[in-house]
Design a protein around this motif. Structure first.
Motif, PDB file in Angstrom:
ATOM      1  N   ASP A  41       4.061  -3.031 -10.789  1.00 47.29           N
ATOM      2  CA  ASP A  41       2.424  -3.263 -10.406  1.00 47.29           C
ATOM      3  C   ASP A  41       2.079  -2.405 -10.906  1.00 47.29           C
ATOM      4  O   ASP A  41       1.629  -2.044 -10.010  1.00 47.29           O
ATOM      5  CB  ASP A  41       2.805  -3.550  -8.730  1.00 47.29           C
ATOM      6  CG  ASP A  41       1.734  -3.906  -7.649  1.00 47.29           C
ATOM      7  OD1 ASP A  41       0.547  -4.522  -8.412  1.00 47.29           O
ATOM      8  OD2 ASP A  41       1.360  -3.679  -7.053  1.00 47.29           O
ATOM      9  N   ASP A  43      -2.396  -2.139 -10.709  1.00 44.01           N
ATOM     10  CA  ASP A  43      -3.570  -2.139  -9.999  1.00 44.01           C
ATOM     11  C   ASP A  43      -4.872  -1.391 -11.019  1.00 44.01           C
ATOM     12  O   ASP A  43      -5.218  -0.503 -10.807  1.00 44.01           O
ATOM     13  CB  ASP A  43      -3.607  -1.495  -8.440  1.00 44.01           C
ATOM     14  CG  ASP A  43      -2.229  -2.022  -8.012  1.00 44.01           C
ATOM     15  OD1 ASP A  43      -1.964  -3.572  -7.944  1.00 44.01           O
ATOM     16  OD2 ASP A  43      -1.581  -1.121  -7.669  1.00 44.01           O
ATOM     17  N   TYR A  64      -7.952  -3.413  -4.201  1.00 43.58           N
ATOM     18  CA  TYR A  64      -6.858  -4.696  -3.921  1.00 43.58           C
ATOM     19  C   TYR A  64      -7.610  -4.551  -2.285  1.00 43.58           C
ATOM     20  O   TYR A  64      -6.843  -5.901  -1.502  1.00 43.58           O
ATOM     21  CB  TYR A  64      -5.977  -4.561  -3.951  1.00 43.58           C
ATOM     22  CG  TYR A  64      -4.616  -3.529  -3.664  1.00 43.58           C
ATOM     23  CD1 TYR A  64      -4.171  -3.902  -2.896  1.00 43.58           C
ATOM     24  CD2 TYR A  64      -4.717  -2.522  -4.633  1.00 43.58           C
ATOM     25  CE1 TYR A  64      -3.655  -2.904  -2.310  1.00 43.58           C
ATOM     26  CE2 TYR A  64      -3.591  -1.145  -4.466  1.00 43.58           C
ATOM     27  CZ  TYR A  64      -3.291  -1.408  -3.166  1.00 43.58           C
ATOM     28  OH  TYR A  64      -2.303  -0.677  -2.904  1.00 43.58           O
ATOM     29  N   ASP A  79      -5.753  -8.962  -6.439  1.00 40.36           N
ATOM     30  CA  ASP A  79      -4.677  -7.272  -6.807  1.00 40.36           C
ATOM     31  C   ASP A  79      -2.970  -9.486  -7.955  1.00 40.36           C
ATOM     32  O   ASP A  79      -2.901  -9.894  -7.403  1.00 40.36           O
ATOM     33  CB  ASP A  79      -3.958  -7.761  -6.053  1.00 40.36           C
ATOM     34  CG  ASP A  79      -3.086  -6.727  -6.507  1.00 40.36           C
ATOM     35  OD1 ASP A  79      -2.658  -5.825  -7.688  1.00 40.36           O
ATOM     36  OD2 ASP A  79      -2.105  -5.317  -5.484  1.00 40.36           O
ATOM     37  N   LEU A  81       0.355  -9.125  -8.939  1.00 36.74           N
ATOM     38  CA  LEU A  81       1.251  -7.750  -9.180  1.00 36.74           C
ATOM     39  C   LEU A  81       1.881  -8.158  -9.933  1.00 36.74           C
ATOM     40  O   LEU A  81       3.786  -7.418 -10.017  1.00 36.74           O
ATOM     41  CB  LEU A  81       2.503  -8.673  -7.568  1.00 36.74           C
ATOM     42  CG  LEU A  81       1.512  -8.816  -6.011  1.00 36.74           C
ATOM     43  CD1 LEU A  81       1.938  -9.161  -5.258  1.00 36.74           C
ATOM     44  CD2 LEU A  81       0.898  -6.870  -5.859  1.00 36.74           C
ATOM     45  N   THR A 111      -3.775   2.199 -11.851  1.00 39.87           N
ATOM     46  CA  THR A 111      -2.544   3.170 -11.436  1.00 39.87           C
ATOM     47  C   THR A 111      -1.284   1.437 -11.279  1.00 39.87           C
ATOM     48  O   THR A 111      -1.776   0.883 -11.338  1.00 39.87           O
ATOM     49  CB  THR A 111      -3.081   3.984 -10.199  1.00 39.87           C
ATOM     50  OG1 THR A 111      -3.491   2.452  -9.788  1.00 39.87           O
ATOM     51  CG2 THR A 111      -3.946   3.863 -10.292  1.00 39.87           C
ATOM     52  N   HIS A 113       1.831   1.111  -9.185  1.00 36.46           N
ATOM     53  CA  HIS A 113       1.764   0.992  -7.387  1.00 36.46           C
ATOM     54  C   HIS A 113       3.502   1.432  -7.653  1.00 36.46           C
ATOM     55  O   HIS A 113       4.196   0.944  -7.964  1.00 36.46           O
ATOM     56  CB  HIS A 113       1.827  -0.652  -7.010  1.00 36.46           C
ATOM     57  CG  HIS A 113       1.857  -0.778  -5.482  1.00 36.46           C
ATOM     58  ND1 HIS A 113       0.727  -0.491  -4.822  1.00 36.46           N
ATOM     59  CD2 HIS A 113       2.739  -0.687  -4.844  1.00 36.46           C
ATOM     60  CE1 HIS A 113       1.347   0.076  -3.528  1.00 36.46           C
ATOM     61  NE2 HIS A 113       2.742  -1.122  -3.490  1.00 36.46           N
ATOM     62  N   GLN A 114       3.223   2.915  -6.195  1.00 39.62           N
ATOM     63  CA  GLN A 114       4.066   3.441  -6.414  1.00 39.62           C
ATOM     64  C   GLN A 114       5.106   3.567  -7.278  1.00 39.62           C
ATOM     65  O   GLN A 114       6.523   3.341  -6.948  1.00 39.62           O
ATOM     66  CB  GLN A 114       5.363   1.969  -4.919  1.00 39.62           C
ATOM     67  CG  GLN A 114       5.114   1.868  -4.078  1.00 39.62           C
ATOM     68  CD  GLN A 114       6.061   0.857  -3.217  1.00 39.62           C
ATOM     69  OE1 GLN A 114       6.661   0.483  -4.107  1.00 39.62           O
ATOM     70  NE2 GLN A 114       5.697   1.269  -2.114  1.00 39.62           N
ATOM     71  N   GLY A 180      -0.794   9.751 -10.046  1.00 35.96           N
ATOM     72  CA  GLY A 180      -0.670   8.653  -9.186  1.00 35.96           C
ATOM     73  C   GLY A 180      -2.098   7.912  -8.442  1.00 35.96           C
ATOM     74  O   GLY A 180      -3.453   8.677  -8.926  1.00 35.96           O
ATOM     75  N   LEU A 181      -2.815   6.909  -7.868  1.00 36.92           N
ATOM     76  CA  LEU A 181      -3.837   6.700  -7.261  1.00 36.92           C
ATOM     77  C   LEU A 181      -4.285   8.321  -6.874  1.00 36.92           C
ATOM     78  O   LEU A 181      -5.939   8.135  -6.166  1.00 36.92           O
ATOM     79  CB  LEU A 181      -3.947   6.400  -6.359  1.00 36.92           C
ATOM     80  CG  LEU A 181      -4.893   5.177  -5.555  1.00 36.92           C
ATOM     81  CD1 LEU A 181      -6.022   4.373  -6.933  1.00 36.92           C
ATOM     82  CD2 LEU A 181      -4.606   3.849  -4.987  1.00 36.92           C
TER      83      LEU A 181
END
Length: 192
Positions: A41, A43, A64, A79, A81, A111, A113-114, A180-181
């Motif tokens: 995912d 973003d 998002y 978003d 996914l 970025t 996600h997780q 990351g973010l």
């Protein structure tokens, strides 16, 4: 015919397209073969930056969970996914005429996600790009295809639109971040 950029190149947007005020920014990517058992995912987000390179408030971070700024000059269209399919994976509408005068730069980021929890990074992403289209005609004006030069990064500043002598220009950035973010937010002045 779209202008295709290399990393670090800058190009005029509004000077070469007189009267252009509404653009659509498309970001896209593919994931390489990945067998970690999780969806990939990615973003897209936009940081609306003042002259000092920082956001003036957290509301200037468009993503998002905050799809538009107060002036509705930057509107995230939602978003994606999974990143499945061809073309743009996520899109942002920009009304250049409505961008508040205290905003000097719009930084476009992607970025994962997780990423840490899922053990994912941009070394597993290919064919990433940003493109700017004339919203009214659908004509692609600018395109920047990111190279495959990321390995451990989990966030990328893809490109930026910025004001210069009353015109808008685009800079092909292609700069990776670890962390990351959270790392991006800190860099652009958001406390998380």
């Amino acid at each position: 015919m779209a202008i295709s950029l290399q990393k670090g190149q800058k190009v005029d947007l509004t000077k070469t397209n007189p009267g252009l005020t509404k653009v659509l920014v498309g970001l896209g990517w593919d994931t390489n073969k990945y067998d970690g058992g999780h969806d990939f995912d990615l973003d897209a987000a936009v940081f609306m930056l003042g002259e000092n390179g920082k956001v003036t408030s957290e509301k200037d971070f468009i993503f998002y969970n905050n799809l538009k700024d107060a002036a509705e000059s930057v509107v995230h269209l939602g978003d994606n996914l999974t990143g499945e399919g061809e073309g743009d994976d996520e899109q942002v509408k920009i009304d250049l005429a409505k961008v508040p005068s205290n905003i000097h730069k719009l930084a476009f980021t992607v970025t994962i996600h997780q990423a840490a929890e899922r053990n994912q990074n941009f070394g597993q992403v290919s064919n990433a790009f940003i493109r700017i289209l004339n919203e009214a005609t659908g004509e692609e004006l600018i395109r920047y295809d990111l190279g495959e030069d990321f390995s451990i990064e989990t966030a990328v500043v893809v490109g930026e639109l910025y004001r210069h002598n009353g015109e808008w220009k685009f800079n092909a950035v292609g700069s990776g971040f670890q962390g990351g973010l959270a790392a991006l937010c800190t860099s652009f002045g958001i406390n998380i």
